[in-house]
Design a protein around this motif. Sequence first.
Motif, short mmCIF file in Angstrom:
data_model
loop_
_atom_site.label_atom_id
_atom_site.label_comp_id
_atom_site.label_asym_id
_atom_site.label_seq_id
_atom_site.Cartn_x
_atom_site.Cartn_y
_atom_site.Cartn_z
N ASP A 90 0.80 -0.90 -0.13
CA ASP A 90 -0.02 -0.46 -0.17
C ASP A 90 0.98 1.32 0.09
OD1 ASP A 90 -2.36 -1.38 -0.01
OD2 ASP A 90 -2.73 -1.50 2.18
N ASP A 91 1.89 1.12 0.52
CA ASP A 91 2.78 2.36 0.49
C ASP A 91 3.88 2.56 -0.53
OD1 ASP A 91 4.61 4.48 2.10
OD2 ASP A 91 6.10 2.49 2.72
N LEU A 92 4.01 1.93 -1.37
CA LEU A 92 4.72 1.95 -2.34
C LEU A 92 3.49 2.23 -3.37
CD1 LEU A 92 6.83 -1.19 -2.43
CD2 LEU A 92 7.46 0.82 -1.83
N ILE A 93 2.42 1.79 -3.90
CA ILE A 93 1.21 2.73 -4.00
C ILE A 93 0.95 3.66 -3.88
CG2 ILE A 93 -1.06 2.72 -4.86
CD1 ILE A 93 -0.78 -0.69 -3.69
N GLN A 94 0.87 4.32 -2.67
CA GLN A 94 1.15 5.24 -2.89
C GLN A 94 2.40 6.40 -2.94
OE1 GLN A 94 0.66 7.68 1.63
NE2 GLN A 94 -1.22 7.29 0.49
N ILE A 95 3.81 5.53 -3.07
CA ILE A 95 5.14 6.51 -3.67
C ILE A 95 4.57 6.20 -5.05
CG2 ILE A 95 7.61 6.14 -3.35
CD1 ILE A 95 7.09 4.52 -0.85
N VAL A 96 4.60 5.74 -5.53
CA VAL A 96 5.10 5.81 -7.07
C VAL A 96 4.03 7.04 -7.52
CG1 VAL A 96 4.30 4.22 -9.33
CG2 VAL A 96 5.21 3.64 -7.06
N THR A 97 2.85 6.56 -6.67
CA THR A 97 1.51 7.78 -7.10
C THR A 97 1.34 9.10 -7.42
OG1 THR A 97 -0.07 5.71 -7.01
CG2 THR A 97 -1.23 8.14 -7.23
N LEU A 98 2.74 9.24 -6.29
CA LEU A 98 3.14 10.53 -5.20
C LEU A 98 4.02 11.43 -6.52
CD1 LEU A 98 2.82 10.83 -1.62
CD2 LEU A 98 1.94 12.23 -3.29
N ALA A 99 4.73 10.13 -6.20
CA ALA A 99 6.30 10.48 -7.44
C ALA A 99 5.95 11.12 -8.86
CB ALA A 99 7.09 9.67 -7.86
N LEU A 100 4.25 10.20 -9.16
CA LEU A 100 4.29 10.67 -10.38
C LEU A 100 3.00 11.26 -11.09
CD1 LEU A 100 4.28 7.02 -12.09
CD2 LEU A 100 5.59 8.91 -12.47
#
Length: 355
Positions: A90-100
């Motif tokens: 879940d954290d990684l999904i958020q990280i990738v989304t925030l970055a893009l």
Amino acid sequence: MPAKPQDLVRPEVLAIKAYHVAESEGLVKLDAMENPFALPERLRDELAQALARVELNRYPDPSGRKLRELIARKMLVPQGMEVLLGNGSDDLIQIVTLALARPGATMMYPAPTFVMYGMNANLTGMKAVAVPLRADFSLDAEAFVARMKEERPALVFIAYPNNPTGVLYREEDVLAILRAAQGVVVLDEAYHVFAQRSFMPRLAEFPNLIVMRTVSKLGLAGVRLGYMAGRPEWIAEFNKVRQAYNVNVLTQAAASFVLERLEVLEEQAERIRAERGKLGAALAATPGVQTYPSEANFFLIRVADADRTFAGLLRQGVLVRNLHGGHPLLANCLRVTVGTSEENRILLAALREAL
Ligand code: PMP
């Protein structure tokens, strides 16, 4: 006058609903795709000793270097690729989304799928484009690629196998999307131990491919650890978005301990796969239940009245996930996790009563 939340909170946040987790105390818990087996007693004792040595007064190693190296080795991450750890995937999904999430950027995914992708798109102001699966939950790669050409998504999420359907898309269909993509494609392989198929070995072929996994379904849902692998250029950017100490010392220690003994969890996954075969056959033979084939550790089933069946199961102490109302393709669908043989027996008996 003090402001109200609706005056100050971002409209994107006001618009989303909190991720719903049902109360499960005392119930046969078949709603969240957990591994039903505990670690063997001997290992639990050893783990307790390992955790007792953890220095709780110290901050964790920020990037979890040792754990990343262990994961790269155990999970056969190809040479030259980097690994990033998350507090669950879940954290990684958020990280990738925030970055893009540049202004105007688009995220695409086949739907229905894991709700967290769309939630993160909404939260970050990305445009979310959900391309419907076919009625049998297979991936319409042609329609997806055609839509990609129009939308030019910065980010595509594909759950492989998919949640909540359990379907493992055809490799050719995923490849068609990978070949057509200009942006980042995250293959979310949360259920890979049950499907035993992965794009991890093919990472080098696609410069913008990220393979994301979690240890949750493998047997460590409570530990909260996800990982993703991809080209160093991408991982370096995602790493900037990660909170400095997102994977705590206990998680790093517990995950390292268990992943050193990965064969224990792999043997449990094998038992779950065997139970899946039996449960799938029994569900398929249950009148009033339409069962879809699954390569994951759960089944999607369709009944005449999902709300009634869900409530009837709950009254008998069995918690599953009611998907009715979540997506038009999921009308009257329930999702049931594969449990122990005893739990599956209880589920089947309760289901016959609840239909
Ligand atoms: N991806 C998929 C496809 C999932 O189904 C889930 C959990 N339901 C997750 C990611 C999140 O897993 P976790 O945060 O426990 O790693």
